[in-house]
Design a protein around this motif. Structure first.
Motif, short mmCIF file in Angstrom:
data_model
loop_
_atom_site.label_atom_id
_atom_site.label_comp_id
_atom_site.label_asym_id
_atom_site.label_seq_id
_atom_site.Cartn_x
_atom_site.Cartn_y
_atom_site.Cartn_z
N TYR A 8 1.89 8.39 13.11
CA TYR A 8 3.27 7.97 12.87
C TYR A 8 4.19 8.74 13.81
O TYR A 8 3.98 9.94 14.03
N SER A 9 5.22 8.09 14.33
CA SER A 9 6.19 8.80 15.15
C SER A 9 6.99 9.73 14.24
O SER A 9 7.17 9.47 13.05
N THR A 10 7.47 10.82 14.81
CA THR A 10 8.25 11.77 14.02
C THR A 10 9.61 11.19 13.64
O THR A 10 10.23 11.66 12.69
N GLU A 11 10.06 10.16 14.35
CA GLU A 11 11.37 9.56 14.09
C GLU A 11 11.35 8.47 13.03
O GLU A 11 12.41 8.06 12.55
N CYS A 12 10.19 7.98 12.63
CA CYS A 12 10.15 6.82 11.73
C CYS A 12 10.50 7.16 10.28
O CYS A 12 10.85 6.28 9.51
N GLY A 13 10.38 8.41 9.90
CA GLY A 13 10.74 8.80 8.53
C GLY A 13 9.58 8.80 7.56
O GLY A 13 9.78 8.96 6.35
N HIS A 14 8.37 8.65 8.04
CA HIS A 14 7.20 8.66 7.15
C HIS A 14 6.97 10.07 6.62
O HIS A 14 7.00 11.04 7.38
N LEU A 15 6.73 10.17 5.33
CA LEU A 15 6.41 11.45 4.70
C LEU A 15 4.93 11.47 4.38
O LEU A 15 4.47 10.70 3.53
N PRO A 16 4.15 12.33 5.07
CA PRO A 16 2.71 12.39 4.80
C PRO A 16 2.43 12.61 3.31
O PRO A 16 3.15 13.32 2.62
N ALA A 68 10.31 2.53 11.26
CA ALA A 68 11.21 3.03 10.22
C ALA A 68 10.57 2.85 8.84
O ALA A 68 9.87 1.88 8.59
N VAL A 69 10.82 3.83 7.99
CA VAL A 69 10.35 3.81 6.62
C VAL A 69 11.58 3.87 5.72
O VAL A 69 12.43 4.75 5.90
N THR A 70 11.69 2.92 4.79
CA THR A 70 12.83 2.88 3.88
C THR A 70 12.32 3.08 2.45
O THR A 70 11.95 2.11 1.78
N PRO A 71 12.29 4.34 1.98
CA PRO A 71 11.77 4.60 0.65
C PRO A 71 12.55 3.91 -0.47
O PRO A 71 11.97 3.51 -1.48
N ALA A 72 13.85 3.74 -0.32
CA ALA A 72 14.68 3.16 -1.37
C ALA A 72 14.19 1.77 -1.78
O ALA A 72 14.23 1.43 -2.96
N ASN A 73 13.73 0.97 -0.83
CA ASN A 73 13.21 -0.35 -1.18
C ASN A 73 11.73 -0.51 -0.83
O ASN A 73 11.23 -1.62 -0.75
N ARG A 74 11.05 0.63 -0.60
CA ARG A 74 9.61 0.65 -0.35
C ARG A 74 9.22 -0.34 0.74
O ARG A 74 8.39 -1.22 0.54
N THR A 75 9.83 -0.15 1.93
CA THR A 75 9.60 -1.05 3.05
C THR A 75 9.27 -0.27 4.31
O THR A 75 9.89 0.75 4.60
N LEU A 76 8.29 -0.78 5.05
CA LEU A 76 7.94 -0.25 6.37
C LEU A 76 8.38 -1.28 7.41
O LEU A 76 8.13 -2.47 7.24
#
Length: 123
Positions: A8-16, A68-76
């Protein structure tokens, strides 16, 4: 796609460590399905996306395609269009980990599909 497609890119917002199973997956021009399986393993991070009846199958998508990772609506969100995803190699469970050529074919497909393939940030 990131320099290493299996990271994952460091900019996408993914939390391992986040369980992405069931999260929605969006191409640049609309939804494509949901995460069926995923891996955060170093050097082998990927998604297996169930595209349902739209594609009739599951697709292996390297983590580097996630922008991009959007945790609020659980979307990649991916850097790919729906057409690029539709034409991608199908996920072959018996070949994913065992067949190095299959993994190379997947990376080659996404490298060619990447709209930024000419930049120095890509593979």
């Amino acid at each position: 796609m990131t320099e290493n497609p299996w990271t994952y890119s460091t900019e996408c917002g993914h939390l391992p460590g986040t369980d992405l199973t069931g999260w929605s997956v969006e191409a640049t021009d609309g939804p494509i399905g949901a995460v069926d399986e995923h891996s955060d393993e170093a050097g082998d991070a990927h998604l297996v996306v169930d595209a349902g009846t739209w594609i009739f199958g599951r697709l292996l998508i390297p983590a580097g395609a996630v922008v991009a990772v959007t945790p609020a609506n659980r979307t990649l969100h991916l850097s790919l269009t729906k057409d690029q995803v539709r034409d991608a190699p199908q996920f072959l469970a018996d070949q994913h980990l065992a067949d190095h050529q299959y993994r190379e074919d997947v990376v080659a497909y996404y490298r060619l599909a990447d709209p930024c393939a000419g930049s120095t940030d890509t593979l």
